[in-house]
Design an enzyme around this catalytic site. Structure first.
Site, PDB file in Angstrom:
ATOM      1  N   LYS A 206       1.105  -1.291  -0.106  1.00 31.46           N
ATOM      2  CA  LYS A 206       0.431  -0.079  -0.090  1.00 31.46           C
ATOM      3  C   LYS A 206       0.621   1.690  -0.192  1.00 31.46           C
ATOM      4  CE  LYS A 206      -3.662   2.408   3.072  1.00 31.46           C
ATOM      5  NZ  LYS A 206      -5.223   1.804   3.927  1.00 31.46           N
ATOM      6  N   GLU A 212      10.413  -4.984   4.616  1.00 31.65           N
ATOM      7  CA  GLU A 212      10.745  -5.900   4.485  1.00 31.65           C
ATOM      8  C   GLU A 212      10.168  -6.256   2.551  1.00 31.65           C
ATOM      9  OE1 GLU A 212       8.998  -4.868   6.767  1.00 31.65           O
ATOM     10  OE2 GLU A 212       9.103  -6.567   8.153  1.00 31.65           O
ATOM     11  N   GLY A 267      -5.024  -1.970   4.983  1.00 30.20           N
ATOM     12  CA  GLY A 267      -4.474  -2.641   4.624  1.00 30.20           C
ATOM     13  C   GLY A 267      -4.948  -4.461   4.806  1.00 30.20           C
ATOM     14  N   ARG A 268      -5.357  -4.400   5.871  1.00 29.13           N
ATOM     15  CA  ARG A 268      -5.659  -5.354   6.094  1.00 29.13           C
ATOM     16  C   ARG A 268      -7.356  -5.981   5.829  1.00 29.13           C
ATOM     17  NH1 ARG A 268      -5.022  -2.309   9.767  1.00 29.13           N
ATOM     18  NH2 ARG A 268      -6.588  -1.358  11.183  1.00 29.13           N
ATOM     19  N   GLU A 353      -5.023  -6.790  14.077  1.00 26.16           N
ATOM     20  CA  GLU A 353      -4.671  -4.764  14.444  1.00 26.16           C
ATOM     21  C   GLU A 353      -5.680  -4.151  13.973  1.00 26.16           C
ATOM     22  OE1 GLU A 353      -0.731  -4.277  11.335  1.00 26.16           O
ATOM     23  OE2 GLU A 353      -2.791  -4.371  10.196  1.00 26.16           O
ATOM     24  N   LYS A 512       9.036   0.361  14.235  1.00 25.88           N
ATOM     25  CA  LYS A 512       9.715   0.588  12.811  1.00 25.88           C
ATOM     26  C   LYS A 512      10.616   1.241  12.762  1.00 25.88           C
ATOM     27  CE  LYS A 512       5.521  -1.056   9.867  1.00 25.88           C
ATOM     28  NZ  LYS A 512       4.802  -0.266   8.357  1.00 25.88           N
TER      29      LYS A 512
HETATM   30  O1  F6P Z   1       3.317  -3.093   9.513  1.00 21.03           O
HETATM   31  C1  F6P Z   1       1.960  -2.774  10.063  1.00 21.03           C
HETATM   32  C2  F6P Z   1       0.780  -2.839   8.562  1.00 21.03           C
HETATM   33  O2  F6P Z   1       1.270  -1.520   8.210  1.00 21.03           O
HETATM   34  C3  F6P Z   1       0.032  -3.156   7.859  1.00 21.03           C
HETATM   35  O3  F6P Z   1      -0.952  -2.618   8.423  1.00 21.03           O
HETATM   36  C4  F6P Z   1      -0.136  -3.393   6.191  1.00 21.03           C
HETATM   37  O4  F6P Z   1      -1.363  -4.566   6.186  1.00 21.03           O
HETATM   38  C5  F6P Z   1       1.187  -4.164   6.278  1.00 21.03           C
HETATM   39  O5  F6P Z   1       2.312  -3.422   7.413  1.00 21.03           O
HETATM   40  C6  F6P Z   1       1.998  -4.319   4.994  1.00 21.03           C
HETATM   41  O6  F6P Z   1       1.627  -2.100   4.708  1.00 21.03           O
HETATM   42  P1  F6P Z   1       1.903  -1.758   2.887  1.00 21.03           P
HETATM   43  O7  F6P Z   1       1.155  -2.542   2.807  1.00 21.03           O
HETATM   44  O8  F6P Z   1       1.892  -0.328   3.259  1.00 21.03           O
HETATM   45  O9  F6P Z   1       3.958  -2.633   2.698  1.00 21.03           O
END
Ligand code: F6P
Length: 548
Positions: A206, A212, A267-268, A353, A512
């Site tokens: 997102k 990662e 995201g979720r 979450e 983070k």
């Molecule tokens: O760190 C948690 C989070 O922000 C979640 O809410 C999200 O689904 C995930 O990391 C991945 O985020 P992104 O889609 O921005 O990489």
């Protein structure tokens, strides 16, 4: 005392709990031959039995009073119509717009979001058709055989869980891979399986800043460019799903190969958005559309039905009954279908979450429990691992049992044995085994006298442990869509009653930020002293023992 815990509906439930606590479900069933009919319903292809709960009709009436008092009905409308209910991020919460099959306008900041939603859906449909048919070819003219989704959290778990659950609908030529962790093992072992000429990477993030994901994506890109020999081939092998086109372009992916979504998709809650691209490719656009259709059916049910017949509201209020009045801290999800083994992990992020919060919408510390620990795995394995504690341990753990009736291509007696266990467990949790039954059983096996007396207490199960049962005919895209939406709305209702923001996740930020600082500590020679003694000690131990 908070407004919630001092409210009349909450106080009435505290009083009512005292009446319900001593009752055993065995007796509730004995005294009411219609209990199953009273406490079960069917919607969206899901049959839901909640009669094995520590409830009476009065309990449900009081729980619905609490939902009414909490403004659940009004807040449902706010969510569906695009009001900015995510107040800490000033965002609407509109995953329901992504499956709004009525296409009626939903306005955010003066703009109807539906044309954008539909345009991306079209883009997904065309692209998935091309990959599936073989028209989309790799740099040497071969069709794609392997799709690697690189993402984490909501950009991983939803597509992974759906592709795994519905693998019987998957395209025969396509193998799906999901890479999320940054320890390197997943990406390195996945790349070993792949031919760069026929691999498509989907970089799903997102924000497109998640450490990662970006690290794994860079490793994949380096591996690919080394094999392909020219960066120009990236266009055929890397696509992105994101809200951040600038970062996508900076990474080196052509924004023509980007699938967009928007900040009002959490995201979720994002598998309904372009994050579902791997699902559309693997299952085909019609099955993907069916998944959305199932969710849409549950949306209509949730928005339209009175609380008494409203499945997400019933589930949510049962969770509140156990979490806030019985003191249950965890909730188990137990699918009796191996294909759904990642469903609990998906729900874990969705629920924990969302509702893992200690501050209410007005900024006050809450004085009541909010979201539980959600956990689980394929149910039949659980029976031989952690169910002992659930039957006889000191904690009450409400359980959702989920099963599918038809298992295509599975020979008998697998299905019969599976379902016999499924039903046996919910019965055992409900009835337990009382003193008279244990005594008779021991007598029958010839154990009498003192030996019998000594064994008795160990063999008694109190039972009276609550379970919900969800059964569906066969796991189809539509039913899975309805099931996921059911849990999404359950979480929404609970968040509303608890007066918390289910749509932010500030708690993950500190880790983070610290990781960024520590990353530089790890690469700076000499002793690290800027943290607490434990963290310094561990970092320095690591530095001393890292082969350079
Ligand atoms: O760190 C948690 C989070 O922000 C979640 O809410 C999200 O689904 C995930 O990391 C991945 O985020 P992104 O889609 O921005 O990489």
């Amino acid at each position: 005392m908070s407004n919630l815990t001092s409210s009349p509906a909450w106080q009435a439930l505290i009083e009512h709990y005292k009446e319900i606590k001593p009752l055993h479900m065995r007796d509730l069933f004995l005294n009411d031959p219609h209990r199953f009919e009273k406490f079960s319903l069917e919607t969206g292809g899901l049959f839901f039995d909640y009669s094995k709960n520590r409830i009476t009709e009065q309990t449900m009436a009081l729980l619905f009073d609490l939902a009414r008092q909490s403004g659940v009905k009004e807040r449902i409308e706010k969510m569906f119509s695009g009001e900015k209910i995510n107040i800490t991020e000033n965002r609407a919460v509109l995953h329901t717009a992504l499956r709004n099959l009525d296409h009626n306008p939903i306005v955010v900041d003066g703009e109807d979001v539906m044309p954008k939603v539909n345009a991306v859906k079209e883009q997904i449909g065309h692209f998935s058709d091309k990959v599936r048919s073989g028209e989309w070819q790799g740099y040497t003219g071969k069709p794609i055989t392997d799709i690697v989704n690189i993402g984490i959290g909501g950009s991983d778990l939803g597509p992974l869980m759906v592709c795994q659950s519905l693998k019987e609908y998957g395209h025969a030529r396509l193998s799906m891979h999901f890479v999320s962790t940054v320890d390197g093992d997943q990406i390195v072992s996945t790349l070993k399986l792949l031919n760069p000429e026929t691999t498509l990477f989907i970089i799903a993030s997102k924000t497109f800043t998640t450490q990662e994901t970006i690290t794994n994506a860079r490793t994949a890109r380096a591996w690919f460019v080394k094999a392909a020999g020219d960066e120009k081939h990236i266009a055929k092998h890397f696509v992105a799903v994101s809200t951040n086109s600038k970062a996508v372009a900076e990474f080196g992916i052509d924004t023509n190969n980007m699938f967009e979504f928007w900040d009002w998709v959490g995201g979720r809650y994002s598998l309904w958005s372009a994050i579902g691209l791997p699902i559309a490719i693997y299952l085909g656009k019609h099955n993907y559309q069916d998944l959305l259709h199932g969710a849409y059916t549950m949306d209509q049910h949730f928005r339209g039905k009175p609380f008494e017949q409203n499945l997400p509201v019933i589930m949510a209020m049962l969770g509140i009954w156990y979490g806030n009045f019985f003191g249950a801290n965890t909730h188990l999800v137990s699918p009796y279908n191996q294909c759904m083994s990642r469903f609990p992990a998906y729900l874990q992020q969705l629920d924990m979450e969302s509702n893992g919060k200690t501050v209410d919408l007005d900024g006050n510390q809450v004085d009541y429990a909010t979201g539980p620990v959600v956990w689980g795995d394929a149910g039949i394995n659980g029976q031989h691992a952690y169910y002992q504690m659930l039957h006889q341990g000191t904690q009450i753990v409400p359980i959702d049992f989920i099963a599918t009736i038809e298992h295509p291509d599975i020979p008998e007696p697998h299905s019969t044995i599976l379902m016999a266990n499924f039903f046996a467990q919910t019965e055992a949790f409900m009835r337990g085994k009382n003193e008279a039954e244990v005594r008779a059983e021991l007598e029958k096996s010839g154990i009498t006298g003192q030996a019998q007396d000594e064994l008795m207490p160990h063999k008694i199960f109190k039972g009276n442990r609550p379970t919900n049962t969800i059964i569906m005919q066969r796991l189809t895209p539509r039913r899975l869509g309805a099931l996921i939406a059911l849990y999404e709305h359950k979480i929404f209702v609970q968040g509303t009653v608890w007066n918390i923001n289910s749509y932010d996740q500030w708690g993950v930020e500190l880790g983070k930020q610290l990781a960024k600082l520590i990353e530089s500590d790890l690469t700076t020679p000499g002793l690290t002293t800027s943290h607490d003694a434990s963290t310094n000690g561990l970092i320095n131990y690591f530095k001393r023992n890292t082969p350079r």
